[in-house]
Design a protein around this motif. Structure first.
Motif, mmCIF file in Angstrom:
data_model
loop_
_atom_site.group_PDB
_atom_site.id
_atom_site.type_symbol
_atom_site.label_atom_id
_atom_site.label_comp_id
_atom_site.label_asym_id
_atom_site.label_seq_id
_atom_site.Cartn_x
_atom_site.Cartn_y
_atom_site.Cartn_z
ATOM 1 N N GLY A 290 0.795 -1.223 0.000
ATOM 2 C CA GLY A 290 0.000 0.000 0.000
ATOM 3 C C GLY A 290 0.828 1.273 0.000
ATOM 4 N N LYS B 57 2.950 3.937 -1.662
ATOM 5 C CA LYS B 57 3.176 4.362 -3.047
ATOM 6 C C LYS B 57 4.219 5.484 -3.094
ATOM 7 N N LEU C 81 -2.028 -2.924 -3.375
ATOM 8 C CA LEU C 81 -2.668 -2.158 -2.307
ATOM 9 C C LEU C 81 -3.242 -3.112 -1.267
ATOM 10 N N GLN C 82 -3.692 -2.547 -0.153
ATOM 11 C CA GLN C 82 -4.148 -3.403 0.933
ATOM 12 C C GLN C 82 -5.427 -4.158 0.610
ATOM 13 N N THR D 43 -4.449 -3.146 -7.394
ATOM 14 C CA THR D 43 -3.158 -2.507 -7.618
ATOM 15 C C THR D 43 -3.374 -1.070 -8.075
ATOM 16 N N ALA D 44 -2.316 -0.288 -7.973
ATOM 17 C CA ALA D 44 -2.370 1.091 -8.458
ATOM 18 C C ALA D 44 -1.051 1.396 -9.150
#
Lengths: 69, 229, 487
Positions: free
Chosen positions: B41, B43, B170-171, B175-176
């Motif tokens: 998480g 970034k 991500l948690q 995804t990001a």
């Protein structure tokens, strides 16, 4: 052996060595003083007799590079 | 051996150096690889957020605000869950601070809004009665340096492999991606993001500056503060 | 011509004036930001250039790198020659090097003040300067190192006096710490855009914190402790005419300090995200550090054995004895704060700046002032202008320090207790702002304490200025021990 273990052993050995050296140094200082091999306290005079014309406590000569031990 | 050391300045200096370097070698070096792994998480910062981070540093916010929540109930109640090492993986430099004249800011993005910051930084004592924080009115006119922020993002991407343009887990299992394009594209993007923040700030003067293509420092700073979660 | 040879104090004099200049500037900024914490409207008199946050790095850099380091260099160029019994005049190269050292220093400090004021900063405490200035610092530091080892190479005295040991350690320690903490990548050269002077740290997050506090704490060691001990080991015996109580103890404390100090940096990171064993190590070694620190301090106090009437008679001895006392006090307080449970309360509070200042004002400040008072008459061949002025300065400053640290103790502990206070249901009793408004009286007392200290410092500067310009001439040969002073 992991890096962590290596680190731990290295740390332990080096610390032990440094402690040994420090105590060795204490012993060395007081024994030299006692046996009259070297008077450490006379170096305290360096700060007091510090005119450029004062006699050095222990003159520095270029040739005598080696110490006694 | 000892009297020899005392008389020989060179070896004496080497001895001193070894003794003082020892702690650094044992304590610091071996933990580097371990401590820099990001948690899920975390970034990298966007260019606008980085520009805000530079404002934070320029005006030494870290002189009075910490970014480190210690694992005590009183702290987690006040500021949110305690800090994890991996959360700082992209913080260059770290901004933990050493003094809390003001409250911790590690997760300020969770409980303060854009317009709160906009009012607060203009005149802190009007927002929080009794506050001793200085007013930062110059941030509303000074223009943020997006070029340098981009330069920093590009540098950390190239030199330290910070995962821009990469899928980041991500948690919640999705995804990001944090994109990092060339300077011109990033400037346009930052300006778009700035326009959104300027609108939320509810200040006409800031909106006017952004519409001229410039980003006031306060906008970048708020973007950064909102990213702290 | 051997008998006509004299010591050359030209560089020591230059550094002495920069000590006084940076002392005034750095302490004035300190007093200003102290008042700003009590009266926040002071922040906004000059737009962005007078906010607490801009001034704080200027204050720390001003008093550390300006005042203290000038003092260290000034005393080195004085003490170094004397205990090695060699004059800078004997070597044009060494003379040039010393001058080069001063002027590089002067240029870089000017640039540092201007850029910090403009907000160009890397944010790392006591290492805020950007890479171009860091490079200048390296040049300056190396020239100091060359000057130390150059003078040692020319020496007439075989053994290095203990003060020289401490100066060497100070040089090496700062060199190592500074280089590692300031590892940074200039962003312009990688990306081709943005400000050319901007850089990004080589380390991230927790690692960066570790390196920073390894540096931060040990910059205190090698800037505020080691070189100041070097000073007192020379100036106290010389001024009192008593040789060091135990030269052997001084050697032992030296190695003890060297070994233990570097481990203690971890105490800045207790309950943070650095590995647990490092926090514990930082805590334990901080407590062990009491031994070598007290070794030096007790040695100094025992040097005065049988000569305590001098403390009453000679203000310089007063300054130095009080400095050693504050050193003992500060090196006891630090380890207490490093104990984990105490640290949980004390960290992030005003108790920390309180602790820093009884070390810096009481120990560093007093020792440097005493050193200046001792050197000025000998460098200018004049007697000190006024003893009375020194006596009142001593009491004004002592009261200032006491006000400073006592108010910060109370403020810090109050703050820490309020942050953690909970009511019967387990919810927090106070909002953050309650803990701020509550501290107003202590902030005010602290600012008054700081003002008293600054007032005393200005008296010292005036005293030195009058000594140089209008005091009675005295032959240097008649100034063996007690410094001559006018009424």
């Amino acid at each position: 052996m992991t890096v962590g273990e290596l680190q731990a052993y290295g740390y332990f050995i080096l610390t032990a060595l440094l402690v040994f050296l420090l105590y060795g140094y204490i012993f060395h200082l007081y024994r030299s003083q006692k046996t009259g091999k070297r008077d450490y306290e006379k170096y305290g005079r360096i700060a007091l007799d510090d005119d450029i014309t004062s006699e050095p406590v222990e003159p520095h000569t270029k040739k005598e590079k080696k110490g006694e031990a | 051996m000892f009297s020899w050391l005392e008389k020989n300045p060179f070896f004496f200096a080497v001895g001193v150096f070894l003794v003082i370097a020892f702690a650094g070698l044992v304590e610091i070096l071996p933990n580097f690889a371990q401590a820099s792994r990001p948690v899920v998480g975390t970034k990298p910062y966007t260019v606008l957020e980085l520009a805000g981070r530079h404002v934070y540093i320029k005006d030494s916010c870290n002189a009075c605000h910490s970014q480190l929540i210690r694992p005590f109930k009183a702290e987690t109640d006040r500021y949110g869950s305690y800090s994890l090492s991996g959360e700082y993986a992209y913080d260059r430099p770290f901004l933990w601070g050493s003094k809390r004249t003001g409250p911790d800011l590690m997760r300020v993005g969770n409980y303060r809004t854009t317009d709160w910051h906009a009012n607060h930084m203009w005149e802190p004592a009007k927002t929080v009665a009794g506050s001793i924080m200085p007013a930062y009115k110059h941030m509303y006119t000074n223009v943020a340096d997006i070029d340098t922020a981009w330069a920093e993002a590009e540098t950390v991407r190239k030199v330290f492999n910070v995962p821009y343009n990469t899928e980041i887990p991500l948690q919640d299992g999705t995804t990001a991606v944090v994109e990092l394009k060339d300077l011109a594209a990033e400037k346009t993007k930052a300006l778009e993001e700035a326009a959104v923040i300027a609108k939320d700030m509810k200040r006409k003067d800031i909106e006017a500056i952004v519409s001229e293509g410039k980003i006031p420092e306060i906008v970048a700073l708020i973007a950064y503060l909102n990213s702290l979660k | 011509m051997e008998n006509r040879l004299e010591y050359d104090y030209s560089v020591a004099k230059l550094f002495m004036w920069s000590t006084l200049l940076f002392g005034i500037v750095g302490m004035l900024i300190g007093v200003t930001i102290a008042f700003q914490m009590a009266f926040p409207s002071w922040n906004n008199w000059l737009g962005e250039y007078l906010t607490f946050s801009r001034l704080r790095p200027l204050h720390t850099s001003g008093v550390i790198f300006g005042f203290t380091f000038s003092g260290i260099f000034a005393t080195w160029y004085y003490v170094g020659q004397r205990v090695l019994k060699v004059s800078l005049k004997e070597s044009p190269f060494m003379m040039g090097l010393a001058k080069f050292h001063f002027w590089t220093y002067a240029v870089l400090m000017t640039v540092a003040v201007v850029t910090l004021w403009m907000g160009v900063s890397t944010s790392k405490e006591y290492a805020e300067l950007e890479w171009p200035i860091d490079l200048l610092i390296v040049v300056m530091w190396v020239s100091w190192g060359l000057s130390i080892f150059g003078l040692i190479g020319m020496r007439r005295e075989q053994s290095l006096y203990i003060s020289v040991w401490y100066y060497i350690a100070s040089f090496l320690g700062i060199a190592m710490l500074f280089v590692f903490n300031n590892m940074e990548v200039p962003t312009y050269f990688v990306s081709g855009a943005g400000a050319w002077y901007h850089s990004v740290s080589m380390y991230a997050g927790t690692n960066d914190a570790l390196v920073q506090w390894w540096y931060g704490h040990n910059a205190v060691a090698f800037g505020f402790t080691v070189p100041i001990v070097a000073m007192i080991y020379y100036f106290l015996p010389k001024e009192s005419g008593q040789a060091v109580y135990s030269y052997k103890l001084s050697l032992l404390s030296f190695w003890g300090l060297m070994f233990v100090y570097l481990w203690a940096g971890g105490h800045h990171l207790i309950y943070s995200t650095v590995p647990d064993w490092m926090q514990t190590m930082g805590s334990v070694f901080s407590v062990v550090l009491i031994l070598p620190s007290w070794g030096s301090a007790i040695n100094m106090l025992l040097t005065m054995k049988g000569e305590w009437q001098q403390v009453a008679a000679n203000p310089l001895i007063k300054f130095m004895v009080l400095a050693s006392t504050f050193y003992m006090f500060s090196t006891l307080e630090g380890p207490i704060q490093a104990i984990k449970s105490v640290n949980a309360l004390a960290h992030f509070t005003d108790w920390i700046p309180g602790h820093v200042h009884d070390g810096t004002l009481g120990w560093v400040g007093f020792m440097i002032i005493a050193a200046m008072f001792h050197m000025v008459p000998r460098m200018y061949g004049k007697e000190l202008y006024s003893k009375k002025l020194m006596e009142s300065q001593f009491w004004i400053q002592t009261i200032g320090v006491v006000l400073y640290f006592s108010s910060m103790w109370i403020a810090g502990i109050t703050q820490g207790m309020m942050w953690r206070a909970t009511d019967e249901f387990g919810s927090l009793t106070y909002s953050f702002i309650d803990t701020v408004t509550n501290l107003f009286p202590y902030y005010l007392i602290r600012a008054i304490g700081g003002t008293l200290y600054l007032t005393g410092f200005l008296m010292a500067v005036w005293n030195i200025y009058k000594t140089v310009t209008s005091s009675k001439a005295v032959a240097e040969s008649s100034m063996q021990n007690t410094t001559p002073m006018g009424a």
